[in-house]
Design a protein around this motif. Structure first.
Motif, PDB file in Angstrom:
ATOM      1  N   ALA A  53      22.325  -2.767  46.883  1.00 13.39           N
ATOM      2  CA  ALA A  53      22.139  -1.443  46.818  1.00 13.39           C
ATOM      3  C   ALA A  53      21.085  -1.071  46.683  1.00 13.39           C
ATOM      4  O   ALA A  53      20.665   0.191  47.144  1.00 13.39           O
ATOM      5  CB  ALA A  53      23.137  -0.941  45.689  1.00 13.39           C
ATOM      6  N   ALA A  54      20.216  -1.602  45.788  1.00 15.93           N
ATOM      7  CA  ALA A  54      18.819  -1.294  45.748  1.00 15.93           C
ATOM      8  C   ALA A  54      17.879  -1.297  46.794  1.00 15.93           C
ATOM      9  O   ALA A  54      17.059  -0.404  47.293  1.00 15.93           O
ATOM     10  CB  ALA A  54      18.179  -2.132  44.499  1.00 15.93           C
ATOM     11  N   ALA A  55      18.266  -2.236  47.730  1.00 12.48           N
ATOM     12  CA  ALA A  55      17.448  -2.382  49.152  1.00 12.48           C
ATOM     13  C   ALA A  55      17.820  -1.189  49.975  1.00 12.48           C
ATOM     14  O   ALA A  55      16.955  -0.690  50.590  1.00 12.48           O
ATOM     15  CB  ALA A  55      17.823  -3.860  49.648  1.00 12.48           C
ATOM     16  N   VAL A  56      19.108  -0.768  50.048  1.00 15.14           N
ATOM     17  CA  VAL A  56      19.536   0.170  50.859  1.00 15.14           C
ATOM     18  C   VAL A  56      19.051   1.494  50.475  1.00 15.14           C
ATOM     19  O   VAL A  56      18.486   2.350  51.246  1.00 15.14           O
ATOM     20  CB  VAL A  56      21.004   0.260  51.017  1.00 15.14           C
ATOM     21  N   LEU A  57      19.068   1.738  49.057  1.00 12.14           N
ATOM     22  CA  LEU A  57      18.287   3.118  48.303  1.00 12.14           C
ATOM     23  C   LEU A  57      17.007   3.096  48.685  1.00 12.14           C
ATOM     24  O   LEU A  57      16.282   4.152  49.133  1.00 12.14           O
ATOM     25  CB  LEU A  57      18.443   2.976  46.927  1.00 12.14           C
ATOM     26  N   LEU A  58      15.986   2.031  48.649  1.00 11.14           N
ATOM     27  CA  LEU A  58      14.617   1.900  49.009  1.00 11.14           C
ATOM     28  C   LEU A  58      14.516   2.468  50.613  1.00 11.14           C
ATOM     29  O   LEU A  58      13.675   2.978  50.824  1.00 11.14           O
ATOM     30  CB  LEU A  58      13.961   0.722  48.408  1.00 11.14           C
ATOM     31  N   LEU A  59      15.385   1.788  51.363  1.00  6.98           N
ATOM     32  CA  LEU A  59      14.943   2.083  52.800  1.00  6.98           C
ATOM     33  C   LEU A  59      15.518   3.443  53.138  1.00  6.98           C
ATOM     34  O   LEU A  59      14.846   4.168  53.923  1.00  6.98           O
ATOM     35  CB  LEU A  59      16.151   1.155  53.498  1.00  6.98           C
ATOM     36  N   VAL A  60      16.578   4.170  52.507  1.00  5.82           N
ATOM     37  CA  VAL A  60      17.078   5.657  52.539  1.00  5.82           C
ATOM     38  C   VAL A  60      15.615   6.392  52.136  1.00  5.82           C
ATOM     39  O   VAL A  60      15.204   7.245  52.768  1.00  5.82           O
ATOM     40  CB  VAL A  60      17.974   5.999  51.638  1.00  5.82           C
ATOM     41  N   VAL A  61      15.030   6.167  50.787  1.00  9.79           N
ATOM     42  CA  VAL A  61      13.973   6.883  50.427  1.00  9.79           C
ATOM     43  C   VAL A  61      12.766   6.789  51.225  1.00  9.79           C
ATOM     44  O   VAL A  61      12.167   7.796  51.593  1.00  9.79           O
ATOM     45  CB  VAL A  61      13.513   6.286  49.163  1.00  9.79           C
ATOM     46  N   VAL A  62      12.316   5.681  51.890  1.00  9.78           N
ATOM     47  CA  VAL A  62      11.465   5.546  52.673  1.00  9.78           C
ATOM     48  C   VAL A  62      11.384   6.126  54.223  1.00  9.78           C
ATOM     49  O   VAL A  62      10.562   6.746  54.732  1.00  9.78           O
ATOM     50  CB  VAL A  62      11.116   4.013  52.868  1.00  9.78           C
ATOM     51  N   LEU A  63      12.548   6.123  54.501  1.00 10.48           N
ATOM     52  CA  LEU A  63      13.018   6.739  55.952  1.00 10.48           C
ATOM     53  C   LEU A  63      13.280   8.114  55.902  1.00 10.48           C
ATOM     54  O   LEU A  63      13.255   8.835  57.168  1.00 10.48           O
ATOM     55  CB  LEU A  63      14.162   6.090  56.628  1.00 10.48           C
ATOM     56  N   MET A  64      13.453   8.703  54.937  1.00  9.38           N
ATOM     57  CA  MET A  64      13.703  10.150  54.852  1.00  9.38           C
ATOM     58  C   MET A  64      12.454  11.018  55.199  1.00  9.38           C
ATOM     59  O   MET A  64      11.336  10.939  54.550  1.00  9.38           O
ATOM     60  CB  MET A  64      14.345  10.729  53.350  1.00  9.38           C
ATOM     61  N   PRO A  65      12.660  11.940  55.920  1.00  6.90           N
ATOM     62  CA  PRO A  65      11.334  12.649  56.495  1.00  6.90           C
ATOM     63  C   PRO A  65      10.520  13.412  55.662  1.00  6.90           C
ATOM     64  O   PRO A  65       9.436  13.142  55.493  1.00  6.90           O
ATOM     65  CB  PRO A  65      11.879  13.642  57.649  1.00  6.90           C
ATOM     66  N   SER A  66      11.272  14.173  54.613  1.00 12.49           N
ATOM     67  CA  SER A  66      10.455  14.801  53.568  1.00 12.49           C
ATOM     68  C   SER A  66       9.628  13.976  52.734  1.00 12.49           C
ATOM     69  O   SER A  66       8.688  14.170  52.317  1.00 12.49           O
ATOM     70  CB  SER A  66      11.707  15.792  52.816  1.00 12.49           C
ATOM     71  N   ILE A  67      10.372  12.720  52.077  1.00  5.64           N
ATOM     72  CA  ILE A  67       9.851  12.011  51.220  1.00  5.64           C
ATOM     73  C   ILE A  67       8.807  11.263  52.059  1.00  5.64           C
ATOM     74  O   ILE A  67       7.647  10.948  51.401  1.00  5.64           O
ATOM     75  CB  ILE A  67      10.690  10.877  50.612  1.00  5.64           C
ATOM     76  N   LYS A  68       8.811  10.825  53.334  1.00  3.52           N
ATOM     77  CA  LYS A  68       7.707  10.223  54.189  1.00  3.52           C
ATOM     78  C   LYS A  68       6.580  11.013  54.064  1.00  3.52           C
ATOM     79  O   LYS A  68       5.501  10.442  53.889  1.00  3.52           O
ATOM     80  CB  LYS A  68       8.578   9.829  55.588  1.00  3.52           C
ATOM     81  N   ALA A  69       6.921  12.278  54.426  1.00  6.28           N
ATOM     82  CA  ALA A  69       5.478  13.212  54.355  1.00  6.28           C
ATOM     83  C   ALA A  69       4.676  13.051  53.217  1.00  6.28           C
ATOM     84  O   ALA A  69       3.563  13.172  53.167  1.00  6.28           O
ATOM     85  CB  ALA A  69       5.981  14.579  55.042  1.00  6.28           C
ATOM     86  N   LYS A  70       5.341  13.380  52.222  1.00 12.49           N
ATOM     87  CA  LYS A  70       4.932  13.340  50.883  1.00 12.49           C
ATOM     88  C   LYS A  70       4.106  11.995  50.582  1.00 12.49           C
ATOM     89  O   LYS A  70       3.064  12.002  50.017  1.00 12.49           O
ATOM     90  CB  LYS A  70       5.858  13.540  49.861  1.00 12.49           C
ATOM     91  N   ARG A  71       4.793  10.960  51.029  1.00 12.37           N
ATOM     92  CA  ARG A  71       4.169   9.497  50.577  1.00 12.37           C
ATOM     93  C   ARG A  71       2.834   9.391  51.576  1.00 12.37           C
ATOM     94  O   ARG A  71       1.796   9.009  50.909  1.00 12.37           O
ATOM     95  CB  ARG A  71       5.038   8.616  50.793  1.00 12.37           C
ATOM     96  N   GLU A  72       2.980   9.576  52.822  1.00 13.08           N
ATOM     97  CA  GLU A  72       1.638   9.794  53.613  1.00 13.08           C
ATOM     98  C   GLU A  72       0.560  10.708  53.006  1.00 13.08           C
ATOM     99  O   GLU A  72      -0.607  10.516  53.037  1.00 13.08           O
ATOM    100  CB  GLU A  72       2.081  10.393  55.153  1.00 13.08           C
ATOM    101  N   GLU A  73       0.924  11.909  52.599  1.00 16.54           N
ATOM    102  CA  GLU A  73      -0.015  12.605  51.804  1.00 16.54           C
ATOM    103  C   GLU A  73      -0.524  12.301  50.736  1.00 16.54           C
ATOM    104  O   GLU A  73      -1.829  12.573  50.427  1.00 16.54           O
ATOM    105  CB  GLU A  73       0.727  14.230  51.470  1.00 16.54           C
ATOM    106  N   ALA A  74       0.111  11.555  49.850  1.00  9.20           N
ATOM    107  CA  ALA A  74      -0.221  10.901  48.684  1.00  9.20           C
ATOM    108  C   ALA A  74      -1.229   9.723  48.819  1.00  9.20           C
ATOM    109  O   ALA A  74      -2.102   9.490  48.131  1.00  9.20           O
ATOM    110  CB  ALA A  74       0.815  10.271  47.877  1.00  9.20           C
ATOM    111  N   PHE A  75      -1.087   8.845  49.873  1.00  8.87           N
ATOM    112  CA  PHE A  75      -1.881   7.828  50.279  1.00  8.87           C
ATOM    113  C   PHE A  75      -2.909   8.066  51.175  1.00  8.87           C
ATOM    114  O   PHE A  75      -3.678   7.222  51.458  1.00  8.87           O
ATOM    115  CB  PHE A  75      -1.107   6.621  50.816  1.00  8.87           C
ATOM    116  N   VAL A  76      -3.299   9.367  51.275  1.00  7.96           N
ATOM    117  CA  VAL A  76      -4.448   9.781  52.131  1.00  7.96           C
ATOM    118  C   VAL A  76      -5.660   9.473  51.401  1.00  7.96           C
ATOM    119  O   VAL A  76      -5.784   9.815  50.120  1.00  7.96           O
ATOM    120  CB  VAL A  76      -4.387  11.306  52.700  1.00  7.96           C
ATOM    121  N   GLU A  77      -6.648   8.524  52.135  1.00  4.61           N
ATOM    122  CA  GLU A  77      -8.020   8.475  51.380  1.00  4.61           C
ATOM    123  C   GLU A  77      -8.851   9.533  51.612  1.00  4.61           C
ATOM    124  O   GLU A  77      -8.999  10.019  52.823  1.00  4.61           O
ATOM    125  CB  GLU A  77      -8.548   7.083  51.594  1.00  4.61           C
ATOM    126  N   ASP A  78      -9.507   9.980  50.600  1.00  2.03           N
ATOM    127  CA  ASP A  78     -10.729  11.034  50.675  1.00  2.03           C
ATOM    128  C   ASP A  78     -11.946  10.551  51.015  1.00  2.03           C
ATOM    129  O   ASP A  78     -12.474   9.390  50.727  1.00  2.03           O
ATOM    130  CB  ASP A  78     -10.665  11.794  49.404  1.00  2.03           C
TER     131      ASP A  78
END
Length: 78
Positions: A53-78
């Motif tokens: 269940a934890a693995a499925v939850l993590l996959l859903v979180v990573v694959l959701m477009p809104s969360i994915k966009a925020k993750r990419e924005e957070a990991f951008v190096e300046d």
């Protein structure tokens, strides 16, 4: 290594897959032999069901477009 640099990917997950993959396959085979081929053993045991269940939850979180966009924005190096 050259291909990973050109594609911009990290080699660590692939290395972990090469090392842990055969061990995971062996233990999956053992579990299925003990359960006589019944896959429900992975859902009826509390520990394995919670890990799945934890693995499925993590996959859903990573694959959701809104969360994915925020993750990419957070990991951008300046």
């Amino acid at each position: 290594g050259y291909l990973f640099i050109k594609l911009g990917t990290e080699p660590a997950p692939l290395l972990l897959g090469f090392i842990l993959g055969p061990m995971m396959e062996e233990y999956l085979r053992r579990a299925l032999l003990l359960s006589r081929g019944d896959w429900s053993v992975f859902l009826t045991r509390p520990l394995s069901a919670s890990l799945l269940a934890a693995a499925v939850l993590l996959l859903v979180v990573v694959l959701m477009p809104s969360i994915k966009a925020k993750r990419e924005e957070a990991f951008v190096e300046d």
